[in-house]
Motif scaffolding. Structure first.
Motif: not given
Ligand SMILES: Cc1ncc(C[n+]2csc(CCOP(=O)(O)OP(=O)(O)O)c2C)c(N)n1
Ligand code: SF4
Ligand SMILES: [Mg+2]
Lengths: 318, 654
Positions: B244, B270-276, B278-279, B282-283, B286-287, B308
């Motif tokens: 990820i 999986v390439v996850l485009q996050t909202e910022d 921070v996400a 953190d994602a 957790m991955a 953070e």
């Protein structure tokens, strides 16, 4: 990894951690915790197939009281945390929990975009109108012009409507529960977990320590002037139909969403239950369709990705 | 005049296809056996602003650019004269960078070049670009659309450049056609034809005029690839089994994630485009907890949102993530597309409290690949976040390399929970162990359930504020860094070259490596006077080794792309060693070979404790101000310069 349960039947103690609970006596969080555990009993999901992921706050301590995989993460970061974990292993039952400040304040951006993604996860928000763990400042859900005993002055900001927010963000199961009606809440949470897609359950939660406005007697209609009439009522005891029958029908979707938003604006009496439910493809469905993931082989369990042949990529660069 | 390397530049408006032309030529020459080093300079803008792409071509390895240009290819006036159409001009073009005996290729009819050359012997090659575009279009019945195909000017310019340089146009045509497969093959033909026509014209009028030439091609070309930093990182991530990747778009990191996005189905990623950001972090944390190798890529402004998450990863002992920070000019939004190595201290200290972390700093494309691969092993083995400091220069640098040797690469997933070995004992995720590493289970695993929290916690993972537990937990987490310090071999932590007894030691980190090696090869071919220490891992810092290597050094010079000489400070902090000369460059541009030479000459001639480099030379305190004033004067004199023509959308040419 083995998924066959070792026991035939799971009881509530199988989901309970053997640890002292340090919530204040009478805190509404107990009700939500019990409902969550009972929902898992109801669904009979082996505890090691469940992950409970929280933010920071009184509510954030919930995972410690669960006997599941348990993550007490950062203030406001429930959604990103849940997202990363779920993508690593979509076969897990991933449940986010956290406070109203966590979800709608510091985590608002994540809350919004989490809904857009529609991963198959459940998010339970403990809505007590206050930032409890920091001693009762007003949270995004505190009504304008009101003040709890913990606040120095009344709030001059408008309150946020969690149900309406969730609806416009794209959550596909949007509900409101009440912490002290454990039986009904259990059902609601079980339905939420069973729902394929992102579930938001905003739970009205009493905080006897800081919130002297929305107390147990108030919710029960026992305060002076309430005439014994509880401000709560159940949608499933009316003819309200939250479910979209045909998600491909734009008009129906729009009508059901609009109806849910209108319902969520009611403030004389507060409806409880499912406001909206619509089963559409989840984020995982799309990833699978594109060939990025294969749910039969979650990323976390794949060995083959450690033996990737990257020579075609290098050959393409000659 | 055959010289060791040939320095080529193409300049044009952003979106005008200069990268296509430059990268095409680089590829052709690389296939012909040359060593090619390319880098692009561009503005934070989508269309119209001036950008330029340099190639340095040689038979011996080249790792940096030169200040002087042997052949300048200009697609528009700005490349020649600068942006004098602007109220506060930013640059004066590249004419003055062309070497005596070099040449300039430009749109026929451009006025004012000669007077600006001030009598210097520079050969002029006016080319009617649009004529060849039109002719190529006419050949396929599209003659009337020449205006829409203005973007094809870059192809004409490339063809003409090949003519002036005297290289094989058929090789170029072949590579052009490769870029247009299937339905688009007709467009490829047309472009190849356009290049050919321009080539013929240039041969006819200008053959043999240029006094510089490509060095003779090597007889036996070795197998090599042309690769960028973001690709080297991306491929390493795939090779390392990354599952990820999360990101929020930001220059100059985005290209890596976009490259990986293209590989998702082929490689099950999986390439996850996050909202910022921070996400994003953190994602990824957790991955990683979820049992997947996880990474994220960003640059300074994005990393500013991540401390953070770093703490989250560290206190919960997540196996990762791997965080690539592509440094760019700061502070804040700063210089989004320009070079800086300004985040060393930030990477080392970001986050509250004591955070165990590994901080790596690859210095070239090979190290981008191998260090990225290793980063995932460290993340798993030590259950810490790993920061890999790269930068704008490395991200976009495009150079020839032999394909990476994968034979020595092994995956180390660290200590894992084994239900069989655990017997009937209670599994504790944060069990105190000799090494400080607690075997980790993977959510979903039976018998492996655990609690984890960003609060201080006990071995089980429940919150604990007990003194004894706190002491052990702090030592457990931070002690992992001591373990890493012992286990990670020196050859991964730094490189050291040159004469150990040399009177001068050059110390640097990250992407300045190439320019330093090239400069030292020029200044000190016998490797007598200098040695060079390149730090590659900053945390855990190789304290003893550095003290040993620099302890008896006569003169220590640091070189880096930032204002405050962060490396020199960290070196002092870690080893007590005081640097004699701190060379800094904070003009947003990478070091050229010449700049390193100038800096080292100045330093060895006792040029003061701080030496500032910009614009190809050692500068004094008034330098920037003078530039601003001079540019304004220049503009007054040339008020009528045209605003550059904004090119058409990409798609007509690639
Ligand atoms: C980044 C950050 N800012 C502030 C805090 C301090 N903090 C801890 S809990 C909390 C508010 C909790 O309110 P809520 O999310 O509603 O949860 P509750 O305690 O009411 O269950 C705050 C502000 C923090 N932990 N992290
Ligand atoms: S402060 Fe309020 S929310 Fe927190 S534990 Fe006490 S009663 Fe519950
Ligand atoms: Mg709250």
């Amino acid at each position: 990894m083995a998924t066959t349960p070792t026991k035939v039947e799971f009881k509530i103690k199988d989901y309970k951690a053997d640890i002292h609970n340090d919530w204040c006596p009478g805190c509404g969080d107990f009700g939500i915790l019990t409902a969550l555990q009972m929902a898992l009993v109801k669904l009979q999901i082996p505890s090691h197939r469940v992950a409970v992921v929280s933010g920071i706050g009184c509510s954030g301590k919930t995972p410690h009281y669960m006997q599941t995989y348990a993550f007490h993460t950062l203030h406001g970061r429930v959604m990103p945390s849940v997202t990363g974990l779920k993508l690593a292993n979509p076969s897990l039952t991933v449940i986010g929990v956290g406070g109203d400040g966590d979800a709608y304040g510091i985590g608002a951006g994540h809350f919004v975009n989490g809904g857009r993604r529609n991963l198959d996860i459940t998010y339970i928000v403990f809505n007590n109108d206050v930032y409890a763990l920091t001693k009762g400042q007003g949270s995004p859900t505190i009504a304008q012009g009101t003040k709890t005993k913990s606040m120095a002055e009344e709030s001059i900001m408008q309150a946020l409507n969690p149900v309406a927010l969730a609806l416009v963000c794209g959550y596909t199961f949007v509900a409101r529960g009440y912490a002290l009606d454990v039986k009904t809440l259990t059902d609601l949470i079980a339905q939420g977990i069973r729902h394929r897609g992102s579930t938001l359950i905003d739970v009205l939660q009493t905080c006897p320590t800081y919130n002297d406005l929305h107390t147990k007697p108030w919710y029960e209609g026992k305060k002076p002037g309430q005439n014994g009439i509880s401000p709560l009522y159940r949608l499933d005891q009316t003819d309200y139909d939250p479910r979209v029958q045909d998600p491909a029908n734009r008009r129906e979707v729009s009508q059901k969403k609009t109806q849910a938003i209108l319902k969520s604006e009611e403030d004389e009496r507060l409806p409880l239950g499912i406001f909206y439910q619509c089963e559409i493809p989840t984020y995982e469905d799309y990833l699978e369709k594109k060939g990025h993931i294969d749910r039969a082989h979650p990323l976390a369990e794949r060995e083959d990705i450690f033996h990737r042949d990257v020579t075609p990529l290098l050959d393409a660069l000659t | 005049m055959p010289q060791k390397s040939f320095s080529w530049m193409i300049g044009g408006p952003q979106g005008g296809g200069i990268n296509t032309s430059a990268e095409l030529l680089a590829k052709v020459l690389s296939r012909g056996g040359y060593q090619v080093f390319g880098n692009i300079e561009y503005n934070s803008n989508i269309k119209g602003k001036h950008s330029y792409y340099r190639l340095r071509i040689a038979v011996e390895p080249v790792r940096s650019h030169l200040e002087e240009i042997h052949l300048l290819v200009a697609l528009e006036d700005e490349t020649l004269f600068g942006d004098l159409y602007h109220e506060w001009p930013a640059h004066r073009g590249h004419i003055h960078e062309v070497a005596e005996g070099g040449g300039i290729l430009f749109q026929e009819g451009t006025q004012g070049i000669e007077e600006r050359l001030n009598g210097r012997r520079v050969h002029l090659f006016p080319i009617p670009y649009s004529k060849f575009v039109e002719a190529a279009l006419t050949a396929v019945g599209k003659g009337s659309q020449a205006h829409e195909y203005r973007i094809m000017n870059n192809t004409a310019a490339l063809g003409a450049a090949i003519g002036v340089m005297g290289y094989d146009i058929d090789r170029v045509a072949a590579v052009i056609k490769e870029g247009f497969k299937g339905k688009a093959s007709k467009v490829g033909e047309m472009n190849a034809n356009c290049a050919h026509l321009a080539y013929d014209y240039a041969r006819k009028h200008f053959a043999g005029k240029l006094e510089f030439s490509l060095p003779p091609a090597p007889a036996k070309p070795r197998k090599q690839i042309m690769i960028k930093g973001t690709q080297a990182v991306g491929i390493a991530k795939l090779k390392a089994g990354c599952g990820i990747q999360t990101y929020y778009p930001i220059s100059p990191a985005t290209d890596e994630s976009v490259y990986l996005e293209g590989q998702q189905s082929a490689y099950k990623l999986v390439v996850l485009q996050t909202e910022d950001e921070v996400a994003a972090i953190d994602a990824a944390v957790m991955a990683a907890h979820g049992g997947v190798r996880a990474s994220t890529s960003t640059s300074g402004p994005g990393f500013a949102l991540m401390p953070e998450g770093l703490g989250f990863a560290a206190i919960t002992e997540a196996p990762g993530p791997v965080i690539h920070v592509y440094q760019r000019g700061g502070p804040s939004t700063g210089l989004p597309t320009r070079q800086e190595q300004g985040d060393l201290r930030f990477a080392l200290y970001a986050g509250q409290g004591d955070i165990p972390r590994i901080v790596m700093a690859p210095g070239d494309l090979n190290e981008c690949f191998y260090d990225t691969f290793d980063a995932f092993n460290y993340a798993d083995r030590y259950q810490v976040p790993v920061i890999v400091l790269v930068d704008k220069f490395l991200s976009g640098l495009y150079a020839s390399l032999p394909p990476f040797d994968m034979s020595g690469l092994t995956i180390d997933r660290g200590a894992l929970f084994d239900p069989k070995a655990n017997g009937n004992g209670r599994y504790m995720r944060y069990r105190f162990t000799e090494s400080g590493i607690s075997p980790r289970s993977i959510p979903g695993q039976e018998g492996g359930m655990f609690w984890s929290t960003t609060d201080e916690h006990d071995q089980v993972g429940h919150i604990s504020e007990a003194i004894g537990n706190r002491l052990v937990m702090m030592r457990k987490r931070m002690g992992k860094m001591d373990l890493a310090a012992r286990e990670i071999p020196d050859e991964k932590k730094f490189t050291f070259s040159g004469n150990p007894k040399a009177p001068v030691s050059v110390v640097a980190w990250g992407s300045t490596k190439g320019a330093i090696l090239d400069a030292l090869a020029r200044l000190d071919p016998e490797q007598q006077n200098y040695n060079f220490l390149q730090l590659r891992i900053f945390q855990p810092f190789p304290v003893e080794a550095v003290q040993r290597l620099l302890g008896s050094a006569g003169k220590i010079i640091t070189l880096e792309c930032n204002y405050s000489a962060q490396l020199a400070g960290v070196l002092r902090e870690q080893t007590g060693i005081k640097v004699h000369h701190r060379v800094v460059k904070y003009d947003g541009r990478p070091f050229s070979e010449d700049e390193v030479v100038a800096a080292l000459e100045k330093a060895t001639a006792d040029g003061g404790e701080e030496i500032v480099i910009a614009d190809g030379r050692v500068i004094g305190p008034d330098y920037g101000r003078q530039q601003v004033d001079e540019m304004v004067e220049l503009r007054k004199k040339n008020a009528k310069m045209n605003v550059p023509i904004v090119p058409l959308p990409p798609g007509y040419n690639r």
